[in-house]
Write an enzyme that holds these catalytic residues in place. Structure first.
Site, PDB file in Angstrom:
ATOM      1  N   HIS A  61       0.798  -1.231   0.000  1.00 29.54           N
ATOM      2  CA  HIS A  61       0.000   0.000   0.000  1.00 29.54           C
ATOM      3  C   HIS A  61       0.830   1.281   0.000  1.00 29.54           C
ATOM      4  O   HIS A  61       0.262   2.372  -0.118  1.00 29.54           O
ATOM      5  CB  HIS A  61      -0.926   0.012   1.218  1.00 29.54           C
ATOM      6  CG  HIS A  61      -0.174   0.140   2.497  1.00 29.54           C
ATOM      7  ND1 HIS A  61       0.478  -0.936   3.063  1.00 29.54           N
ATOM      8  CD2 HIS A  61       0.069   1.208   3.285  1.00 29.54           C
ATOM      9  CE1 HIS A  61       1.081  -0.526   4.165  1.00 29.54           C
ATOM     10  NE2 HIS A  61       0.857   0.768   4.318  1.00 29.54           N
ATOM     11  N   HIS A  76       1.715   6.923  -0.833  1.00 30.16           N
ATOM     12  CA  HIS A  76       0.755   6.102  -0.078  1.00 30.16           C
ATOM     13  C   HIS A  76      -0.457   5.867  -0.956  1.00 30.16           C
ATOM     14  O   HIS A  76      -1.169   6.812  -1.317  1.00 30.16           O
ATOM     15  CB  HIS A  76       0.355   6.805   1.218  1.00 30.16           C
ATOM     16  CG  HIS A  76      -0.158   5.869   2.254  1.00 30.16           C
ATOM     17  ND1 HIS A  76      -1.417   5.318   2.204  1.00 30.16           N
ATOM     18  CD2 HIS A  76       0.446   5.359   3.340  1.00 30.16           C
ATOM     19  CE1 HIS A  76      -1.587   4.524   3.247  1.00 30.16           C
ATOM     20  NE2 HIS A  76      -0.461   4.529   3.950  1.00 30.16           N
TER      21      HIS A  76
END
Length: 154
Positions: A61, A76
């Site tokens: 992620h 992110h």
């Protein structure tokens, strides 16, 4: 004199105001200054390295690329996506590898993130940097591809 480091958008999409990131850690700049991109659902789901450097951290992620001079950028992929435990993400690189700007790092599907009740917004943060070191920030509403500069770091 430090040269400017051009940070390219890691995903194709539209620049949003950092204060609109639905996570106070990013929206308040607690991790560092930066920008955010709402991914284009038509552009496919590949996040690329925003700068040349070494992948010093790599999770499904999120990832951090550090330039040779030590300046580092965090990407992110979505908000609260760590809770997906890697589901819907495919790594295209390995931690510690050298990457060039534009090189695929993580495959992901923003629609899966959205379907899971999470925001697919992509914060891009200059780590260990002062807000004043950011320049040439792409304007809110700008449509970017992965070859476009999102911001520069002095």
């Amino acid at each position: 004199m430090t040269t400017l480091l051009a940070v390219r958008s890691p995903v194709a999409g539209v620049v949003i105001d950092v204060t609109e990131i639905p996570d106070p850690v990013f929206s308040a700049g607690l991790v560092g200054p930066g920008a955010a991109v709402a991914p284009d659902p038509e552009a496919g789901g590949t996040a690329v390295a925003p700068i040349d450097g070494r992948l010093v951290k790599l999770h499904p992620h999120a990832f951090v690329v550090a330039a040779d001079d030590g300046r580092a950028v965090l990407v992110h992929l979505g908000i609260d996506t760590v809770e997906l435990h890697g589901a819907g993400f495919v790594l295209h690189a390995t931690e510690g590898a050298r990457v060039t700007a534009g090189q695929p790092v993580v495959g992901w599907d923003p629609s899966v993130v959205r379907a899971g009740g999470r925001s697919p917004v992509v914060p891009v943060v200059a780590l260990d940097a002062e807000a004043a070191s950011l320049g040439d920030v792409a304007p809110v509403g700008a449509k970017l591809t992965t070859s476009d500069v999102l911001f520069t770091i002095a």
